[in-house]
Design a protein around this motif. Sequence first.
Motif, PDB file in Angstrom:
ATOM      1  N   LEU A 199      34.094  35.141  24.362  1.00 58.66           N
ATOM      2  CA  LEU A 199      33.833  34.362  23.242  1.00 58.66           C
ATOM      3  C   LEU A 199      33.702  35.530  22.301  1.00 58.66           C
ATOM      4  CD1 LEU A 199      32.947  31.466  22.647  1.00 58.66           C
ATOM      5  CD2 LEU A 199      30.584  32.327  22.711  1.00 58.66           C
ATOM      6  N   PRO A 200      33.969  35.319  20.928  1.00 57.32           N
ATOM      7  CA  PRO A 200      33.773  36.278  19.982  1.00 57.32           C
ATOM      8  C   PRO A 200      32.545  37.422  20.060  1.00 57.32           C
ATOM      9  CG  PRO A 200      34.770  34.376  19.121  1.00 57.32           C
ATOM     10  CD  PRO A 200      34.431  34.131  20.243  1.00 57.32           C
ATOM     11  N   GLY A 201      32.727  38.377  20.495  1.00 57.83           N
ATOM     12  CA  GLY A 201      31.450  39.502  20.519  1.00 57.83           C
ATOM     13  C   GLY A 201      30.871  39.725  21.809  1.00 57.83           C
ATOM     14  N   TYR A 202      31.567  38.653  23.023  1.00 51.30           N
ATOM     15  CA  TYR A 202      30.994  38.624  24.386  1.00 51.30           C
ATOM     16  C   TYR A 202      32.028  38.792  25.352  1.00 51.30           C
ATOM     17  CZ  TYR A 202      26.514  38.596  21.839  1.00 51.30           C
ATOM     18  OH  TYR A 202      25.551  38.760  20.843  1.00 51.30           O
ATOM     19  N   GLY A 203      31.858  39.095  26.499  1.00 54.20           N
ATOM     20  CA  GLY A 203      32.859  39.046  27.822  1.00 54.20           C
ATOM     21  C   GLY A 203      31.990  38.847  28.930  1.00 54.20           C
ATOM     22  N   SER A 204      32.569  37.968  29.786  1.00 50.93           N
ATOM     23  CA  SER A 204      31.943  38.034  31.091  1.00 50.93           C
ATOM     24  C   SER A 204      32.869  37.840  32.173  1.00 50.93           C
ATOM     25  CB  SER A 204      31.019  36.953  31.028  1.00 50.93           C
ATOM     26  OG  SER A 204      31.707  35.606  30.996  1.00 50.93           O
ATOM     27  N   LEU A 205      32.339  38.239  33.434  1.00 48.23           N
ATOM     28  CA  LEU A 205      33.218  38.159  34.748  1.00 48.23           C
ATOM     29  C   LEU A 205      32.124  37.916  36.086  1.00 48.23           C
ATOM     30  CD1 LEU A 205      35.873  38.571  36.125  1.00 48.23           C
ATOM     31  CD2 LEU A 205      35.421  40.980  36.454  1.00 48.23           C
ATOM     32  N   LEU A 248      32.079  36.785  39.889  1.00 49.28           N
ATOM     33  CA  LEU A 248      32.784  36.735  40.898  1.00 49.28           C
ATOM     34  C   LEU A 248      32.195  36.653  42.427  1.00 49.28           C
ATOM     35  CD1 LEU A 248      35.747  39.346  39.829  1.00 49.28           C
ATOM     36  CD2 LEU A 248      35.729  36.723  39.692  1.00 49.28           C
ATOM     37  N   TYR A 249      32.729  36.109  43.292  1.00 46.84           N
ATOM     38  CA  TYR A 249      32.313  36.011  44.617  1.00 46.84           C
ATOM     39  C   TYR A 249      33.153  36.197  45.784  1.00 46.84           C
ATOM     40  CZ  TYR A 249      29.284  34.606  48.596  1.00 46.84           C
ATOM     41  OH  TYR A 249      28.325  34.627  49.826  1.00 46.84           O
ATOM     42  N   LEU A 250      33.088  37.207  46.773  1.00 46.45           N
ATOM     43  CA  LEU A 250      34.239  37.476  47.668  1.00 46.45           C
ATOM     44  C   LEU A 250      33.385  36.861  49.010  1.00 46.45           C
ATOM     45  CD1 LEU A 250      36.884  38.854  48.258  1.00 46.45           C
ATOM     46  CD2 LEU A 250      35.373  40.685  49.013  1.00 46.45           C
ATOM     47  N   PRO A 251      33.974  35.861  49.380  1.00 45.14           N
ATOM     48  CA  PRO A 251      33.265  34.830  50.484  1.00 45.14           C
ATOM     49  C   PRO A 251      33.339  35.601  51.676  1.00 45.14           C
ATOM     50  CG  PRO A 251      34.777  33.501  49.225  1.00 45.14           C
ATOM     51  CD  PRO A 251      35.045  34.811  48.916  1.00 45.14           C
ATOM     52  N   GLU A 252      34.371  36.381  52.319  1.00 46.26           N
ATOM     53  CA  GLU A 252      34.314  36.865  53.508  1.00 46.26           C
ATOM     54  C   GLU A 252      33.198  37.932  53.648  1.00 46.26           C
ATOM     55  OE1 GLU A 252      38.120  34.589  53.158  1.00 46.26           O
ATOM     56  OE2 GLU A 252      37.072  36.281  51.727  1.00 46.26           O
ATOM     57  N   ALA A 253      33.021  38.734  52.761  1.00 51.43           N
ATOM     58  CA  ALA A 253      31.923  39.764  52.542  1.00 51.43           C
ATOM     59  C   ALA A 253      30.840  39.286  51.982  1.00 51.43           C
ATOM     60  CB  ALA A 253      32.456  40.965  51.620  1.00 51.43           C
ATOM     61  N   LYS A 254      30.468  37.899  51.583  1.00 50.39           N
ATOM     62  CA  LYS A 254      29.706  37.490  50.620  1.00 50.39           C
ATOM     63  C   LYS A 254      29.023  38.506  49.507  1.00 50.39           C
ATOM     64  CE  LYS A 254      27.836  35.000  54.866  1.00 50.39           C
ATOM     65  NZ  LYS A 254      26.918  34.998  56.032  1.00 50.39           N
ATOM     66  N   ALA A 255      30.182  38.847  49.045  1.00 45.58           N
ATOM     67  CA  ALA A 255      29.830  39.978  47.809  1.00 45.58           C
ATOM     68  C   ALA A 255      30.031  39.430  46.596  1.00 45.58           C
ATOM     69  CB  ALA A 255      30.942  41.168  47.968  1.00 45.58           C
ATOM     70  N   THR A 256      29.025  39.756  45.595  1.00 39.24           N
ATOM     71  CA  THR A 256      29.182  39.296  44.223  1.00 39.24           C
ATOM     72  C   THR A 256      29.452  40.263  43.336  1.00 39.24           C
ATOM     73  OG1 THR A 256      27.281  37.694  44.964  1.00 39.24           O
ATOM     74  CG2 THR A 256      27.515  38.199  42.542  1.00 39.24           C
ATOM     75  N   LEU A 257      29.900  40.058  42.252  1.00 38.47           N
ATOM     76  CA  LEU A 257      30.412  41.021  41.367  1.00 38.47           C
ATOM     77  C   LEU A 257      30.184  40.286  39.948  1.00 38.47           C
ATOM     78  CD1 LEU A 257      31.524  43.572  39.834  1.00 38.47           C
ATOM     79  CD2 LEU A 257      33.872  42.644  40.328  1.00 38.47           C
ATOM     80  N   VAL A 258      29.248  40.854  39.175  1.00 37.43           N
ATOM     81  CA  VAL A 258      29.004  40.253  37.669  1.00 37.43           C
ATOM     82  C   VAL A 258      29.109  41.427  36.585  1.00 37.43           C
ATOM     83  CG1 VAL A 258      27.403  39.114  36.246  1.00 37.43           C
ATOM     84  CG2 VAL A 258      27.398  38.471  38.582  1.00 37.43           C
ATOM     85  N   VAL A 259      29.846  41.153  35.706  1.00 37.61           N
ATOM     86  CA  VAL A 259      29.849  41.988  34.581  1.00 37.61           C
ATOM     87  C   VAL A 259      29.695  41.207  33.034  1.00 37.61           C
ATOM     88  CG1 VAL A 259      31.536  43.543  33.115  1.00 37.61           C
ATOM     89  CG2 VAL A 259      31.891  43.439  35.450  1.00 37.61           C
ATOM     90  N   LEU A 260      28.836  41.799  32.402  1.00 37.92           N
ATOM     91  CA  LEU A 260      28.450  41.011  31.199  1.00 37.92           C
ATOM     92  C   LEU A 260      28.652  42.084  30.067  1.00 37.92           C
ATOM     93  CD1 LEU A 260      25.166  39.155  32.211  1.00 37.92           C
ATOM     94  CD2 LEU A 260      27.706  38.228  32.213  1.00 37.92           C
ATOM     95  N   LEU A 261      29.376  42.137  28.897  1.00 36.21           N
ATOM     96  CA  LEU A 261      29.625  42.973  27.697  1.00 36.21           C
ATOM     97  C   LEU A 261      29.520  42.410  26.555  1.00 36.21           C
ATOM     98  CD1 LEU A 261      33.285  43.735  27.707  1.00 36.21           C
ATOM     99  CD2 LEU A 261      32.267  42.586  29.617  1.00 36.21           C
ATOM    100  N   ASN A 262      28.952  43.073  25.476  1.00 36.55           N
ATOM    101  CA  ASN A 262      29.054  42.638  24.057  1.00 36.55           C
ATOM    102  C   ASN A 262      30.060  42.920  23.248  1.00 36.55           C
ATOM    103  OD1 ASN A 262      28.272  45.359  24.245  1.00 36.55           O
ATOM    104  ND2 ASN A 262      26.656  45.295  22.786  1.00 36.55           N
ATOM    105  N   THR A 263      31.225  42.705  23.531  1.00 40.12           N
ATOM    106  CA  THR A 263      32.482  42.781  22.741  1.00 40.12           C
ATOM    107  C   THR A 263      33.501  41.766  23.560  1.00 40.12           C
ATOM    108  OG1 THR A 263      33.995  43.922  21.395  1.00 40.12           O
ATOM    109  CG2 THR A 263      33.534  44.488  23.584  1.00 40.12           C
ATOM    110  N   ASP A 264      34.324  41.256  22.900  1.00 41.25           N
ATOM    111  CA  ASP A 264      35.893  40.689  23.266  1.00 41.25           C
ATOM    112  C   ASP A 264      36.876  41.402  22.761  1.00 41.25           C
ATOM    113  OD1 ASP A 264      36.876  38.208  20.872  1.00 41.25           O
ATOM    114  OD2 ASP A 264      35.093  39.780  20.699  1.00 41.25           O
TER     115      ASP A 264
END
Length: 412
Positions: free
Chosen positions: A354-360, A362-378
């Motif tokens: 969104l103007p000014g922000y970005g996000s990601l 994610l979840y990897l089911p087999e490893a039950k792993a989580t990845l989150v990225v939050l940033l303040n630009t697009d």
Amino acid sequence: MTTRWRSAAVAVAAVGLVVGPVGAGAGAVYAWDAAAPTASVPTSTVPAPTPTPAASDEFAQLTPAVTRQLDTAIKKVLAEAKVPGVIVSVSAPGKGEYVRSFGVADKATGTPMTPNLNMRIGSVTKTFTVTALLELVDQGKVALDDPIGKYISGVPGGDRITLRELAGMRSGLFNYSADEDFYKALTSDPDRRFTPQELLAYSFKHPVLFEPNAQFYYCNTNLILLGLVVEKVSGVPLDRFIDREVVTPAGLKHTLFPTGAEFPSPHAQGYTNQTASGKTENSTEWDPSWAWAAGAMISDLPDMRSWAKTLATGTLLTPATQAQRLDVVDALPGTGYGLGIFDVQGWIGHNGSLPGYGSLVLYLPEAKATLVVLLNTDIGSQGQEPSTLFGEAITKIVTPDRVYTLPAQPAS
């Protein structure tokens, strides 16, 4: 996955497609952020290889040495992509946890980015809107193969476009955020409030791009229609329904569907070049009504870490409905898109811009792993959404056989 505007010529870049206006952002990226306006025309579906399931031992142990690698890689992307600040979380059971923030939350004051800040999440909003719709499916109040015309009148081809095709980005409707008049209206007055009907009018003045289900085309118009369906069937405003039926049952404490420009503190300042002048401006207080069901929501790191698992495992839905959600169709190389969700090399979730922000998220089911990225630009770099650059750098270290990449598709 992005909600970009036209100047960014971006669109599907993150199958977490953005919700940005077409002119927003830097560089050519995919319009995956469903909220992102883009001028690109639909392209033929590119077959995507079926991801091989990842075993839990394929996720790296988050040792001090791996932590240092992550620090170095994230700082490198931060500097090269000129991102003001970023928050990152990587974790998996038995493998450890990595939570870090880098850079600044406010370029004017130099206030550092911290993991507790509220952020605009862009097209990750789509995952909430589609979850709301699927809950109504489970309640027997709607069916995925119902035509949109059963609920909303005036939709071009509405007697043939189904709710399933809208959620799967295969409707053929024109993306309102790619409309020139919309872009001018938004950039000339970022504080303007748009109604869903006004957004649809920007789309419906254009002819449909292809027959329903003929191909994949990330389009914010689809989500505006689904938001209206949720409202009509439930009899409750979308923001209240999502709060009551999705956010609260999911146990999320700091996730909000704003009805105006409100932005709970503390929050990071956001920076975009999706502006009338093309110069970078502070977009923190811009009204997100133009993205509505496609990209208006706000959240924080703890909530997004929790939501990644809830979304991918289908906690709020019946197993049968979740299976339909995860029945992905080839969309981009290495990427499949289901119902408001994508699978990129085994990582399941969505991205947002969104103007000014970005996000990601994610979840990897087999490893039950989580990845989150939050940033303040697009603002993009190297023809990519900045969240994609972070996701790729991180997964090269923690899951080298499951690298998150979203190929950029230039807009015409």
